[in-house]
Design an enzyme around this catalytic site. Structure first.
Site, PDB file in Angstrom:
ATOM      1  N   ASP A  49       0.847  -1.207   0.000  1.00  0.00           N
ATOM      2  CA  ASP A  49       0.000   0.000   0.000  1.00  0.00           C
ATOM      3  C   ASP A  49       0.879   1.252   0.000  1.00  0.00           C
ATOM      4  O   ASP A  49       0.373   2.376  -0.107  1.00  0.00           O
ATOM      5  CB  ASP A  49      -1.012  -0.013   1.153  1.00  0.00           C
ATOM      6  CG  ASP A  49      -0.353  -0.126   2.516  1.00  0.00           C
ATOM      7  OD1 ASP A  49       0.886  -0.176   2.605  1.00  0.00           O
ATOM      8  OD2 ASP A  49      -1.104  -0.161   3.525  1.00  0.00           O
ATOM      9  N   ASP A  88      -1.027  -6.106  -0.345  1.00  0.00           N
ATOM     10  CA  ASP A  88      -1.411  -5.544   0.954  1.00  0.00           C
ATOM     11  C   ASP A  88      -2.917  -5.370   1.071  1.00  0.00           C
ATOM     12  O   ASP A  88      -3.574  -4.914   0.123  1.00  0.00           O
ATOM     13  CB  ASP A  88      -0.774  -4.162   1.128  1.00  0.00           C
ATOM     14  CG  ASP A  88       0.498  -4.208   1.959  1.00  0.00           C
ATOM     15  OD1 ASP A  88       0.741  -5.227   2.640  1.00  0.00           O
ATOM     16  OD2 ASP A  88       1.256  -3.223   1.923  1.00  0.00           O
ATOM     17  N   LYS A 118      -1.047  -9.499   2.731  1.00  0.00           N
ATOM     18  CA  LYS A 118      -0.335  -9.064   3.941  1.00  0.00           C
ATOM     19  C   LYS A 118      -1.202  -8.050   4.658  1.00  0.00           C
ATOM     20  O   LYS A 118      -1.852  -7.213   4.017  1.00  0.00           O
ATOM     21  CB  LYS A 118       1.020  -8.461   3.572  1.00  0.00           C
ATOM     22  CG  LYS A 118       1.767  -7.854   4.774  1.00  0.00           C
ATOM     23  CD  LYS A 118       3.198  -7.471   4.436  1.00  0.00           C
ATOM     24  CE  LYS A 118       3.345  -6.142   3.758  1.00  0.00           C
ATOM     25  NZ  LYS A 118       2.832  -4.980   4.520  1.00  0.00           N
ATOM     26  N   GLU A 120      -1.309  -5.350   8.242  1.00  0.00           N
ATOM     27  CA  GLU A 120      -0.684  -4.774   9.435  1.00  0.00           C
ATOM     28  C   GLU A 120      -1.594  -5.032  10.626  1.00  0.00           C
ATOM     29  O   GLU A 120      -2.813  -4.948  10.506  1.00  0.00           O
ATOM     30  CB  GLU A 120      -0.530  -3.252   9.257  1.00  0.00           C
ATOM     31  CG  GLU A 120       0.427  -2.876   8.172  1.00  0.00           C
ATOM     32  CD  GLU A 120       0.525  -1.368   7.978  1.00  0.00           C
ATOM     33  OE1 GLU A 120       0.108  -0.609   8.879  1.00  0.00           O
ATOM     34  OE2 GLU A 120       1.021  -0.953   6.928  1.00  0.00           O
ATOM     35  N   GLU A 183       8.883  -4.218  10.976  1.00  0.00           N
ATOM     36  CA  GLU A 183       9.300  -2.916  10.436  1.00  0.00           C
ATOM     37  C   GLU A 183       9.811  -1.998  11.539  1.00  0.00           C
ATOM     38  O   GLU A 183       9.128  -1.764  12.542  1.00  0.00           O
ATOM     39  CB  GLU A 183       8.138  -2.240   9.686  1.00  0.00           C
ATOM     40  CG  GLU A 183       8.559  -0.871   9.129  1.00  0.00           C
ATOM     41  CD  GLU A 183       7.688  -0.322   8.009  1.00  0.00           C
ATOM     42  OE1 GLU A 183       6.770  -1.040   7.556  1.00  0.00           O
ATOM     43  OE2 GLU A 183       7.938   0.812   7.581  1.00  0.00           O
TER      44      GLU A 183
HETATM   45  O1  KIV Z   1       3.580  -1.163   1.719  1.00  0.00           O
HETATM   46  C1  KIV Z   1       4.760  -1.557   1.738  1.00  0.00           C
HETATM   47  O2  KIV Z   1       5.569  -1.264   0.845  1.00  0.00           O
HETATM   48  C2  KIV Z   1       5.186  -2.358   2.876  1.00  0.00           C
HETATM   49  C3  KIV Z   1       6.651  -2.590   3.047  1.00  0.00           C
HETATM   50  C4  KIV Z   1       7.285  -1.342   3.539  1.00  0.00           C
HETATM   51  C5  KIV Z   1       6.931  -3.746   3.924  1.00  0.00           C
HETATM   52  O3  KIV Z   1       4.388  -2.783   3.646  1.00  0.00           O
END
Ligand code: KIV
Length: 266
Positions: A49, A88, A118, A120, A183
């Site tokens: 994202d 994401d 993925k 968060e 991170e």
């Molecule tokens: O969105 C992204 O690029 C990420 C990376 C920084 C791991 O989540």
């Protein structure tokens, strides 16, 4: 890790951790970057994202939408024939309950052709990770500095609360995450987490002891126009290469040196 000739799978990531072979992951957002990252032999391509920041020029990742992630994800999933493609889940879909998260991840999987998602989160999102994994969708966790929570965390800063970091990473791994992104956390905490959890850890600004490393492509190749995190090392100077090319082309056009007679018909 030494990637196989076929598509990389989540089982390959687990084997890499077991065998101590570092995993590589880089972002891509479109056809040329997807093709280039895949051709470079990188294990995982992340449609992050971060597209909202590095491509769209927004000041955070918060504005990224599900439709935008699907748009970019579909392009990259077609471009990458060998790497594991991860997309994401954009804010705030992992906070709206298991059903919404599973529905959103299923849309990402079906409509992009990617192989994993993925998200968060903290230990509070463990039930969401478990629900997505139970639906047969490979899911990566992302703990530590969570850019979607930038306003709550008080900025893009190092996260040092070892108890919470360990609990968040453990919860993600125990819930079935196929890998956990760490991170911006101190090297020693990343080392401890990597040793403690079953899932591979993939670090960004978390030191060299993680099971793998991830970077934003534009930072890696020197194409980021705005803030670049301190831990980044640029391995190319693409910004200068583009500026030089543009300046030389413009000078040639202004001097009537381009196109030459033999180039007019293509
Ligand atoms: O969105 C992204 O690029 C990420 C990376 C920084 C791991 O989540």
């Amino acid at each position: 890790m030494k990637s196989p000739a076929r598509r990389v799978t989540t089982l390959d990531l687990a084997a890499a951790k077991r065998d101590g072979r570092p995993i590589t992951m880089v972002t891509a957002y479109d056809w040329p970057t997807g093709r280039l990252v895949d051709a470079a032999g990188v294990d995982c391509v992340l449609v992050g994202d971060s597209v909202a920041m590095v491509v769209a020029g927004r000041s955070s990742t918060i504005p990224a939408t599900l439709e935008q992630m699907i748009y970019h994800g579909e392009i990259v999933a077609r471009a990458a024939s060998r790497a594991l493609v991860v997309v994401d889940l954009p804010f705030p879909l992992q906070h709206l309950g298991v059903r919404t998260a599973v529905e959103s991840c299923a849309r990402i999987l079906k409509e992009t052709g990617c192989q994993a998602v993925k998200l968060e989160g903290t230990a509070g999102q463990a039930d969401v990770i478990a629900g997505i994994a139970a639906a047969g969708i490979p899911v990566m966790g992302h703990v530590g500095l969570r850019p979607q929570a930038v306003h709550q965390l008080g900025g893009y800063r190092m996260q040092r609360d070892v108890e919470h970091l360990m609990a968040d990473a453990r919860a993600a791994a125990d819930a079935g995450a196929c890998a956990v992104v760490l991170e911006c956390i101190p090297r020693e905490i990343a080392r401890q987490i990597t040793a403690a959890i079953a899932a591979p850890t993939i670090g960004i600004g978390a030191g060299p002891d993680c099971d793998g490393q991830v970077l934003v492509l534009h930072d890696l190749v020197g194409l980021s126009l705005d803030h670049v995190p301190k831990f980044v090392r640029a391995y190319a100077d693409t910004k200068t290469a583009i500026a030089d090319g543009l300046a030389r082309w413009r000078a040639d056009v202004e001097a009537r040196l381009f196109p030459g007679q033999s180039e007019t018909l293509g």
